[in-house]
Design a protein around this motif. Structure first.
Motif, PDB file in Angstrom:
ATOM      1  N   ASP A 220       2.379  -0.567   8.426  1.00  0.00           N
ATOM      2  CA  ASP A 220       1.315   0.411   8.177  1.00  0.00           C
ATOM      3  C   ASP A 220       0.764   0.322   6.759  1.00  0.00           C
ATOM      4  O   ASP A 220       1.460   0.609   5.788  1.00  0.00           O
ATOM      5  CB  ASP A 220       1.856   1.823   8.422  1.00  0.00           C
ATOM      6  CG  ASP A 220       0.745   2.871   8.310  1.00  0.00           C
ATOM      7  OD1 ASP A 220      -0.357   2.602   8.818  1.00  0.00           O
ATOM      8  OD2 ASP A 220       0.983   3.931   7.710  1.00  0.00           O
ATOM      9  N   GLY A 223      -1.974   4.646   7.086  1.00  0.00           N
ATOM     10  CA  GLY A 223      -1.635   6.046   7.356  1.00  0.00           C
ATOM     11  C   GLY A 223      -2.607   6.685   8.326  1.00  0.00           C
ATOM     12  O   GLY A 223      -3.255   6.007   9.129  1.00  0.00           O
ATOM     13  N   GLY A 224      -2.695   8.014   8.267  1.00  0.00           N
ATOM     14  CA  GLY A 224      -3.682   8.760   9.054  1.00  0.00           C
ATOM     15  C   GLY A 224      -3.533   8.585  10.559  1.00  0.00           C
ATOM     16  O   GLY A 224      -2.439   8.383  11.094  1.00  0.00           O
ATOM     17  N   LEU A 227      -1.720   5.466  12.072  1.00  0.00           N
ATOM     18  CA  LEU A 227      -0.257   5.567  12.108  1.00  0.00           C
ATOM     19  C   LEU A 227       0.188   6.362  13.334  1.00  0.00           C
ATOM     20  O   LEU A 227       1.122   5.974  14.050  1.00  0.00           O
ATOM     21  CB  LEU A 227       0.252   6.222  10.812  1.00  0.00           C
ATOM     22  CG  LEU A 227       1.734   6.607  10.738  1.00  0.00           C
ATOM     23  CD1 LEU A 227       2.656   5.433  11.045  1.00  0.00           C
ATOM     24  CD2 LEU A 227       2.058   7.174   9.353  1.00  0.00           C
ATOM     25  N   CYS A 243       3.858   0.776   4.083  1.00  0.00           N
ATOM     26  CA  CYS A 243       3.463  -0.009   2.914  1.00  0.00           C
ATOM     27  C   CYS A 243       2.413   0.726   2.097  1.00  0.00           C
ATOM     28  O   CYS A 243       2.336   0.581   0.891  1.00  0.00           O
ATOM     29  CB  CYS A 243       2.934  -1.350   3.399  1.00  0.00           C
ATOM     30  SG  CYS A 243       2.363  -2.390   2.078  1.00  0.00           S
ATOM     31  N   GLY A 244       1.580   1.525   2.757  1.00  0.00           N
ATOM     32  CA  GLY A 244       0.518   2.212   2.030  1.00  0.00           C
ATOM     33  C   GLY A 244      -0.196   3.180   2.937  1.00  0.00           C
ATOM     34  O   GLY A 244       0.102   3.291   4.121  1.00  0.00           O
ATOM     35  N   ALA A 245      -1.154   3.893   2.358  1.00  0.00           N
ATOM     36  CA  ALA A 245      -1.903   4.885   3.127  1.00  0.00           C
ATOM     37  C   ALA A 245      -3.304   4.978   2.544  1.00  0.00           C
ATOM     38  O   ALA A 245      -3.754   6.032   2.109  1.00  0.00           O
ATOM     39  CB  ALA A 245      -1.189   6.234   3.104  1.00  0.00           C
ATOM     40  N   TYR A 249      -5.922   7.792  -0.176  1.00  0.00           N
ATOM     41  CA  TYR A 249      -5.656   7.653  -1.609  1.00  0.00           C
ATOM     42  C   TYR A 249      -6.625   8.451  -2.478  1.00  0.00           C
ATOM     43  O   TYR A 249      -6.314   8.787  -3.611  1.00  0.00           O
ATOM     44  CB  TYR A 249      -5.691   6.187  -2.043  1.00  0.00           C
ATOM     45  CG  TYR A 249      -4.477   5.396  -1.633  1.00  0.00           C
ATOM     46  CD1 TYR A 249      -3.308   6.017  -1.208  1.00  0.00           C
ATOM     47  CD2 TYR A 249      -4.489   4.008  -1.670  1.00  0.00           C
ATOM     48  CE1 TYR A 249      -2.197   5.284  -0.844  1.00  0.00           C
ATOM     49  CE2 TYR A 249      -3.377   3.262  -1.307  1.00  0.00           C
ATOM     50  CZ  TYR A 249      -2.238   3.906  -0.891  1.00  0.00           C
ATOM     51  OH  TYR A 249      -1.142   3.171  -0.529  1.00  0.00           O
ATOM     52  N   PRO A 255      -2.934  14.905   2.542  1.00  0.00           N
ATOM     53  CA  PRO A 255      -3.503  14.888   3.893  1.00  0.00           C
ATOM     54  C   PRO A 255      -2.446  15.280   4.922  1.00  0.00           C
ATOM     55  O   PRO A 255      -1.270  15.382   4.592  1.00  0.00           O
ATOM     56  CB  PRO A 255      -3.898  13.421   4.060  1.00  0.00           C
ATOM     57  CG  PRO A 255      -2.913  12.673   3.219  1.00  0.00           C
ATOM     58  CD  PRO A 255      -2.610  13.571   2.046  1.00  0.00           C
ATOM     59  N   PRO A 256      -2.865  15.507   6.177  1.00  0.00           N
ATOM     60  CA  PRO A 256      -1.875  15.841   7.210  1.00  0.00           C
ATOM     61  C   PRO A 256      -0.879  14.690   7.376  1.00  0.00           C
ATOM     62  O   PRO A 256      -1.215  13.536   7.141  1.00  0.00           O
ATOM     63  CB  PRO A 256      -2.707  16.000   8.486  1.00  0.00           C
ATOM     64  CG  PRO A 256      -4.121  16.127   8.034  1.00  0.00           C
ATOM     65  CD  PRO A 256      -4.229  15.434   6.717  1.00  0.00           C
ATOM     66  N   GLY A 257       0.319  15.019   7.779  1.00  0.00           N
ATOM     67  CA  GLY A 257       1.320  13.983   8.047  1.00  0.00           C
ATOM     68  C   GLY A 257       1.178  13.438   9.455  1.00  0.00           C
ATOM     69  O   GLY A 257       0.343  13.908  10.228  1.00  0.00           O
ATOM     70  N   PRO A 258       1.995  12.460   9.792  1.00  0.00           N
ATOM     71  CA  PRO A 258       1.937  11.869  11.141  1.00  0.00           C
ATOM     72  C   PRO A 258       2.463  12.846  12.195  1.00  0.00           C
ATOM     73  O   PRO A 258       3.654  13.109  12.270  1.00  0.00           O
ATOM     74  CB  PRO A 258       2.833  10.638  11.023  1.00  0.00           C
ATOM     75  CG  PRO A 258       3.720  10.886   9.851  1.00  0.00           C
ATOM     76  CD  PRO A 258       2.983  11.785   8.927  1.00  0.00           C
TER      77      PRO A 258
END
Lengths: 333, 333
Positions: A220, A223-224, A227, A243-245, A249, A255-258
C-alpha cells in the motif's frame, strides 16, 4: 575558488498543500572546503511523496525540516572541489544534499554511484531509496513467496513500478492500481497482469474480479479507499505492507482510518509498517538484485524528469501529489 | 425415555441491537438417542461478544446462524442418555450445544471436562475458548517476550483478564483498560500494574503516562477510540493483536477505522488478526498452562453467572454489550 549555491529553503510550515509562502529562494557563497570536506555540484534532485511529512512539526521517523533550513532531498552530483581523500574531484555521488545547486559534505551518508550501471536519475529511483523500499517491503515485510498474488497501489510510481516488476520476476500474479489510462497502459507494457485505473473503476469490484481467490500481498502506497478495497479482498494469511498514504499527506486533519481493518481478523492477516532506513546495512543486496534485473532487461527503470533549476522545485513537489510522474519523479538542474 | 428441550431460536436477523423480535422460544421432544449419539442436559451456556456477528447474514469466519435454528453457543452439561461408547451417562462434557436445555450430539467437537481442575463455568472461560484466545493471541500472534509492556482492552472480560494474568506470569508490565471503578479495582486486585477506566479517563493520555516508553504488545478486544489511543502509544516493533471490536458489533454500518493506523509505519509495528479456532490442535497446551496457573493460584478465573433458564438468554446477551460481566459471562440453567 568560491561557488554560489542557489537553494530552496523552508520559509513557513504549510497548512494543507505547500504554496508560495512555504518556500524561499536563497543564495549562499560556499568557500573552499575545509579539510575532510568536499563540494558537490548537483545534477538531479529527488522529489518524494514523503517530503510533505517533513514540513510538519510533528514527531515522526525523521525530524521536521527546520524553518530557514535548505529543504531536505536526496540528490546526485559530481565532486567539484575536494579536501576529502575518498571523494576526489570528478567523483559521481549520491547523498541527502538538499534542494540546492551545490552542497558541502563531509562524506557521511554519501555513496559513490556507478554510471555504467544506470544514469544518475535511476540512482534516485529504482537503485535508490524507492527501489530499496520496494525490495525490502516485498520480500522482508511482505514475505512474498513465488507464485502468490500481489496487488500494489501507486503502481506507476517510483516504488510501485519496482514492486510489481520484482514480483513478476518471482513468478507472481501482479495487479497494479494507478491513476489514468496512460499509466495503466504502461503497467501492462512492463508486464503487470492487470492494471486497474482507480479514477474510472470501482476498485473493490475490479480487485474481486482480478484476484478471485484473494490477495496474498497488498503493498500500500496510498491509503484511503484503495486500502479498504484491498482489505475487502484478502486471502487467508495475507500480508498488507504499509509503505505510505499519499492520498492524505496534504490533509489538514487526520483522515479516516481503514474501515475494513477487521478483515485482518477474518482472513488471519497482518498489516505491517516499515521504513526503508532500517535496512540500510542491506542496501547492497537490494542494489545488486535490482541492478541485475535492469541489466537483464527484466526490470524497466523509468523516470519522469522535470527540467529547470532549483526554482522549479515547488511546482514539481505539487506535481507528485497530482500524480504527474510515471516512475520516479526527478528534478534535473 | 423422552425429554423436552426448551430452546432459543433465531426468529429474525436484528438491525442494530437484538430485541424481542430476534428470538423465539421453542420446545422440542428428543426421543431416545440413535446409535452413536447421546443426550446432554445443559447446565451452563456461554455468552460471547462474538454472538452478535453470528446473527448477521455476512461472510465471516463461521456461517451465520440460520433463521429458525437454535442459537449457537458453547455450553457444558452432563450426558443423561447415551448410545455412544465414549460418552457414557454421567460424563461431564463441553460442546457447541446451543442455547437449549438439552442437546443431541454425535460427539464431534465435544470435550470431556475434569471438574477436579475447575467448575463447569471455568471450562467455558479461562479453560475454554476465551482462555485459549488469550493464550495463543498473546504468545503466538503477539510473540510476547518476558519483561515487555502489555496493554489489554476489555481487560476485565473473559479474554482480557486471562491475557493480563498470563502476561504478569511472564514478568511483564501489564496495563488494563476497563469500564468502571469496580472492574478497575478488581484488575488491580489480581495483579495488573495499572488499570485505566475508559469511562472516566482520557485513555490516550493515561497510556502515555502508564507506558512512557511505549507499548510492546497491545491486545485489542474493543476497537474504536481505544485502539487509536493504543496506536498512538506504541513502542518500536510493537505488535497489535486484533481479537475483537465489541465497541461496534451492534453498529448498523461499518464504523470508522483506526485513524492512527499510520503509527504502524512510524513504529515499524504490525497489526494482526487471528481466530482461536486455528489453534484447535494445540488447545491441550493452552489448557495445561492455564490450568497450572489456576492450580498454583497465579491466575484467578472469574465468572459472572446469570441465573435463569434459557429464557434469560436474550437479556444476558444484551448484558455483555453493556459490560455487566467481570470475567466470563455465563448463563446457568
Amino acid at each position: 575558488m568560491s561557488v554560489t549555491a542557489r537553494q530552496v529553503r523552508l520559509a513557513s510550515r504549510p497548512v494543507g498543500f505547500p504554496d508560495e509562502s512555504t518556500w524561499e529562494l536563497t543564495t549562499e557563497e560556499l568557500g573552499a572546503p575545509e579539510d575532510g570536506r568536499f563540494i558537490v555540484e548537483i545534477d538531479h534532485v529527488s522529489i518524494d511523496p514523503a517530503m510533505r511529512g517533513w514540513l510538519s512539526d510533528v514527531r515522526s521517523y525523521v525530524p521536521p525540516v527546520k524553518i530557514g533550513a535548505v529543504m531536505r532531498a536526496a540528490a546526485t552530483g559530481t565532486v567539484i572541489e575536494s579536501a576529502h581523500p575518498d571523494f576526489p574531484v570528478g567523483q559521481r555521488v549520491r547523498g541527502t544534499f538538499g534542494v540546492t545547486t551545490h552542497a558541502v559534505s563531509d562524506g557521511r551518508g554519501v555513496d559513490v554511484i556507478d554510471l555504467d550501471v544506470a544514469p544518475p536519475a535511476t540512482w534516485l529511483g529504482a537503485l535508490g531509496m524507492p527501489g530499496m523500499t520496494a525490495y525490502f517491503g516485498l520480500f522482508d515485510v511482505g514475505r512474498l513467496r513465488d507464485g502468490e498474488t500481489v496487488v500494489v497501489s501507486g503502481a506507476a510510481g517510483a516504488v510501485g513500478s519496482v514492486v510489481g516488476q520484482l514480483a513478476k520476476a518471482h513468478g507472481c500474479r501482479v495487479i497494479g492500481i494507478a491513476g489514468g489510462p496512460d499509466k495503466c497502459a504502461w503497467l501492462e507494457e512492463i508486464g503487470f497482469d492487470v492494471a486497474i485505473d482507480y479514477k474510472s473503476t470501482n476498485v473493490l469490484k475490479a480487485l474481486r474480479s482480478a484476484a478471485p481467490e484473494g490477495i496474498d500481498v497488498y503493498f500500500d502506497n496510498v491509503g484511503g479507499d484503495i486500502l479498504d478495497a484491498a482489505l475487502a479482498n484478502l486471502r487467508m494469511h495475507a500480508r498488507v505492507v504499509l509503505c505510505g498514504a499519499i492520498a492524505s499527506y496534504n490533509d489538514e486533519s487526520l483522515p479516516p482510518g481503514p474501515r475494513r481493518y477487521m478483515s485482518l481478523l477474518v482472513f488471519r492477516a497482518s498489516m505491517t509498517g516499515f521504513l526503508v532506513f532500517d535496512y540500510e546495512d542491506r542496501y547492497a543486496e537490494g542494489v545488486a538484485e535490482i541492478g541485475r534485473l535492469i541489466g537483464s532487461g527484466d526490470l524497466v527503470a523509468r523516470e519522469t524528469i522535470v527540467e529547470g533549476g532549483v526554482e522549479a522545485f515547488p511546482e514539481a513537489l505539487l506535481g507528485i501529489y497530482r500524480g504527474i510522474n510515471t516512475g520516479k519523479l526527478v528534478l534535473a538542474l
